[in-house]
Structure formats: C-alpha cells, structure tokens
Enzyme design. Structure first.
Site, PDB file in Angstrom:
ATOM      1  N   THR A 189      39.727  43.512  32.415  1.00  0.00           N
ATOM      2  CA  THR A 189      40.314  43.593  33.750  1.00  0.00           C
ATOM      3  C   THR A 189      41.685  43.071  33.601  1.00  0.00           C
ATOM      4  O   THR A 189      41.921  41.909  33.786  1.00  0.00           O
ATOM      5  CB  THR A 189      39.589  42.750  34.749  1.00  0.00           C
ATOM      6  OG1 THR A 189      38.946  43.642  35.585  1.00  0.00           O
ATOM      7  CG2 THR A 189      40.409  42.023  35.707  1.00  0.00           C
ATOM      8  N   THR A 406      35.794  35.567  48.792  1.00  0.00           N
ATOM      9  CA  THR A 406      36.111  34.587  49.827  1.00  0.00           C
ATOM     10  C   THR A 406      37.168  33.609  49.367  1.00  0.00           C
ATOM     11  O   THR A 406      37.649  32.819  50.139  1.00  0.00           O
ATOM     12  CB  THR A 406      34.847  33.810  50.235  1.00  0.00           C
ATOM     13  OG1 THR A 406      34.288  33.183  49.070  1.00  0.00           O
ATOM     14  CG2 THR A 406      33.836  34.725  50.863  1.00  0.00           C
TER      15      THR A 406
END
Length: 406
Positions: A189, A406
């Site tokens: 990633t 979050t």
C-alpha cells in the site's frame, strides 16, 4: 567523476520540476493534496498493484502511461477512490482535467494517485479546490510539502536525493514515498514518486525502473495485505542536458545503480515505518540454486506472520523460518540449510543442516532485542542470493487497523 552521492531524508527537486502539498480538508487536519509538475513533458514509466481490485486512478494511469510520457501527477490522501464505481473513475478523470486546465498542459499527460480509505466517494468540491491551491503553491522547494501531503498512517516523511555525473553533467534524482500498512510483495500500500532531470530514452527508463522496482518495493512486506492503489512512477525530463542515456551503455549502468539505491532506500523506510512495528528485519538468502529460488525464500520469510510475531517476541524460533522457506516454492534440500541471526549484539547459528543444534538462548535473546535484525539462510545449493525486508507484527498493529476509519 562518477561518484554517487546519496542524501537520505533530502527531497531536492531536480531541474525543471516544481511541487506542492496543501491541506484541502479531505483529512481532518493534515496536508492531503499534492501536485508534481515538470516544466516540459517528461519520459515516464510506472508500476501498479497486481490486485484485481484496482482503484480508479490506477485504472486511469495504466492506460495513460502506455505512451511513456507525462508532465504532472496529482495525488490526494485520506481517500483511496477505490471500489467507487463509474463515479470514482469520473472523479479521477476530473482531477486530471482540473490540473490540465490550471497548468495549461495536455490532460492525457496528467497522472492521478489516491490513497486512504476504500469504498468512500471522493469529496470532489474539496479535492478540486485543493488542486487549485496546490497549483498556486507550486515551487522548486515544494518537495517536502508534497511528500507530507501523501502520507496516511505514516509516522515520518520518506525521501531521498541522489546526485551523480553523466559525461560531465550533474544529474539529480529525487524520490519520496508513502507506505506503512497493507504492505505486501508485488507492490505494497504504497505510493512512490521518483523525479530526475536525466536525459534517458523511454525504453531505457522503463527497463531500469521496472527491474529496480522488482528488486526493491517487490521485496518488502509489513502485513501481507495487498492494496488496491499501489503505484510507483518515475519522470525523467532531460533538463540535466546530458547525452541521451541508452540501454547497454556505461551511462545506463550509472543511472541504474542510482535508481536502485533510491528505490531501495524508500522501500526500507516504508518497512521501518510499518504500522506498529518495533523491529526491522533483513532476510538474506545465500547459496541458492537460482536467483528465483533465493527471492522466493526471502519473500516468504518476511511475509510469514509466525516469523514476524517471533521477532516481536524476541524468540529465536528458527523452525518458523525454515517452514516459511519450505512453502515458498523455492527448490532446495531442507537437510542442508543453515540459519543465522545477527544484530549489533552479535551473530549466532541457530540451525544446522535443517535441524537442531545447541545454541546460547541468552545470546540469541540479546541479538533479537535490537531494533534491526538480520536473518541469513544458507541453502548450500548454488551461488545465487536474494534479499527481502520486513518488520515484526505487534499488538499496536491490531490497534491501528482496528480503528482505521475512525
């Protein structure tokens, strides 16, 4: 003079390049839009994720890079624009269109990259305003800001500058990258951007970039998860005005060596910043039957969660290392394998001829307490070697990824 000078941590933009990084509000606080611009059309090459689920910018760039040129790259962080359907692809196109309008360049020469949360539509009003601000803030000193703007869970900025001489002309090559989690061989990633003012043919650039990516970014692992957005891009604009570098020449070898250094440094920095990582691990396979066998074995070890957790626990569990080699697909005789562990505290052999030997467990523990550890596997089967880089898997990795959205 052909001396290669490596400046780790430096992001000195080569001649003819401008960059910027700004806060557009995609993320809560930190910079989240970056822009890279070459004042002239540059030769370009790129490598992308092998995941079948590809983000919209990846699909767009894979088509545009085929012609081997580009002039600008726009990047946003905080949102991956992946699994967003036709609208996501339109958004990627519109990001490129906005850049082309602002910089008055061919839209087809604009590449797009995104990184962040998967499956959430881009907040395009913020993105487009951010691109406007990024275009206004382009400067020769903007490399650091661009590198900062592409970060997600990264804890530090990753950059490097190399300088070398081609037939009397000083050539600069600068790279910066992001990557911390969802890192797995065959691209991670990660986003990586290498910029150089070298004058080099498209074919030579493509060969050098793809081969060095294979030896560097494709030999790292943090957690075994392969991203939807992985992209590595190189732009070469020729502004150093050296004689054109062709394949098979001494000048190509100099360029290749510099590029391999830059990509290797960035790859290792990504691993060192692995989410929750406490230890950096280098795995060296020596005396393998073939280079392919060596690389398969090395990648298998750094990608093994059982090896990673043993390293985190400072446990000299060599059986996990040998098992990882065993399922790697490499051709070898397990009854001949020796395994060594090494760090600043010393080196110890923990396995001989594929089996148990007595070793000092206390010394092994001291070796594994260090932050940088080397695992060497001697296959005693040939003359080939391979190296891969990884990190441990800690409690904090679970904490970070348990609350990523979050």
């Amino acid at each position: 003079m052909e001396k290669l000078e490596i400046l780790e941590g430096s992001i000195e933009l080569p001649k003819g390049f401008l960059a910027s990084g700004i806060f557009a509000g995609i993320k809560k606080r930190k910079k989240d839009v970056a822009l890279i611009y070459s004042e002239k059309v540059a030769n370009a090459s790129a490598v992308f994720t092998t995941n079948k689920v590809k983000a919209a910018p990846v699909i767009l760039d894979m088509e545009r890079i085929k012609k081997g040129v580009a002039q600008a790259i726009v990047i946003n962080s905080g949102n991956a624009n992946a699994c967003t359907g036709e609208k996501g692809f339109e958004d990627a196109v519109n990001m490129a269109k906005k850049v082309s309008q602002l910089l008055k360049i061919d839209e087809e020469n604009v590449l797009v990259c995104s990184t962040g949360v998967i499956g959430v539509p881009l907040p395009m009003e913020k993105v487009l305003k951010g691109i406007e601000a990024a275009a206004e803030n382009l400067s020769t000193e903007g490399g650091y800001q661009a590198a900062e703007a592409i970060m997600t869970t990264d804890t530090f900025l990753k950059g490097v500058t190399a300088k070398f001489v081609i037939e009397g002309k000083i050539v600069t090559m600068t790279g910066f990258a992001k990557g911390s989690g969802m890192i797995h061989p065959n691209m991670a990633t990660m986003l990586s951007f290498v910029l150089t003012d070298a004058n080099i043919t498209k074919t030579a650039l493509n060969k050098a970039f793809k081969e060095t990516v294979d030896k560097t970014y494709n030999m790292i692992s943090v957690d075994g998860d392969m991203s939807t957005n992985d992209t590595a891009i190189i732009l070469a604009n020729g502004e150093a005005q050296n004689k054109t570098i062709e394949e098979g020449t001494h000048e190509f070898d100099i360029f290749y060596r510099a590029l391999e250094h830059v990509n290797k440094i960035l790859a290792k920095l990504i691993v060192k910043d692995g989410e929750g990582a406490t230890k950096f691990m280098e795995v060296n396979i020596v005396n393998a039957k073939t280079e392919k066998d060596a690389r398969l074995a090395a990648k298998s070890i750094v990608n093994s969660n059982l090896v990673k957790t043993a390293i985190f626990g400072e446990d000299a569990n060599w059986g996990r290392i040998l098992a990882a080699v065993g399922y790697s697909g490499a051709d070898f005789d397990a009854s001949r394998v020796d395994i060594y562990l090494k760090s600043m505290k010393g080196e110890i052999k923990v396995c001989e001829n594929g089996g148990y030997i007595f070793f000092d467990e206390a010394l092994a523990k001291e070796i594994l307490k260090e932050k940088e550890i080397t695992v060497t596997v001697d296959m005693k089967a040939g003359e080939y070697s391979g190296t891969a880089w990884g990190c441990d898997l800690s409690y904090d990795y679970v904490k970070i990824n348990g609350s990523y959205r979050t």
